[in-house]
Scaffold this active site. Sequence first.
Site, PDB file in Angstrom:
ATOM      1  N   ASP A  15      21.734  -4.965 -17.692  1.00 13.49           N
ATOM      2  CA  ASP A  15      20.904  -4.415 -16.618  1.00 13.49           C
ATOM      3  C   ASP A  15      19.581  -3.984 -17.240  1.00 13.49           C
ATOM      4  OD1 ASP A  15      22.849  -4.690 -14.611  1.00 13.49           O
ATOM      5  OD2 ASP A  15      23.804  -2.822 -15.206  1.00 13.49           O
ATOM      6  N   ASP A  43      27.044  -6.859  -3.959  1.00 12.53           N
ATOM      7  CA  ASP A  43      27.385  -5.481  -4.308  1.00 12.53           C
ATOM      8  C   ASP A  43      28.053  -4.825  -3.105  1.00 12.53           C
ATOM      9  OD1 ASP A  43      26.067  -5.917  -6.722  1.00 12.53           O
ATOM     10  OD2 ASP A  43      24.142  -5.267  -5.886  1.00 12.53           O
TER      11      ASP A  43
END
Length: 243
Positions: free
Chosen positions: A9, A128
């Site tokens: 990330d 997500d």
Amino acid sequence: MIRIISCFDVKNNMVVKGVNFRNLKIIDDPINLINKYVNSKIDEIVLLDTTSSYTKKSLSNFVIKKVSKILNIPLAIGGGISSLEKISSLLKLGADRIILNSYCYENVCFLKKIVNYYGSQSLIIAIDIKKEKNKFFTYKNSGFIKTNFFVEDWCIIVKKMGCGEILLTSIEKDGDKSGYDIDSLYHIKKLIDISIIASGGMGSLNDIYYIFKYLKTNSFLIASLFHYRFLKASYLKKYLKFI
């Protein structure tokens, strides 16, 4: 064959990690960290810009090009991608696959265009999710905005668009090392026949064993355990030989 994918990330061109998509802490420069993964037996690296969907800034071309030169395994890149021109640029810089999320909810036909241009194997759809009242809702913009789609509806749509793989991340499990979200994986695998990368919550070797044996999921995304050196990829690969 079991695939192990390490996720980086990225925020402001630095690798970060948080819990439940929040409280991001800087870990390292992506190039420094990538060097530690060379010859680690990992099958693929994912670079995900965590803020580009709403800041409109994206990963540095220099970082992408440098990382792709270091790696000898596939590289997938995601974050703020909203045009075929951008995808073409990323592929030229060294990306092997593209990851899409937020932009697709308002421009679902864009997925079909990508598949027609580059093939389904080049595209991963990141989904997500968060469970509310026994329903799995999908989220965009790094988990900040709830969409109007239940996960099962969205999965069916992206499957119809020809997408080859889904990166399914439980927001509630992200970074907490409590194990993958078994309920959501079971729910989606029962619903549609599409390759799924399990993401969010990996905490022990047993987590992979259970998901692989009972849900027949063979692709796993891992971040915290690798980045903080709780687990070595080489050790994990040795373990997987006995599953």
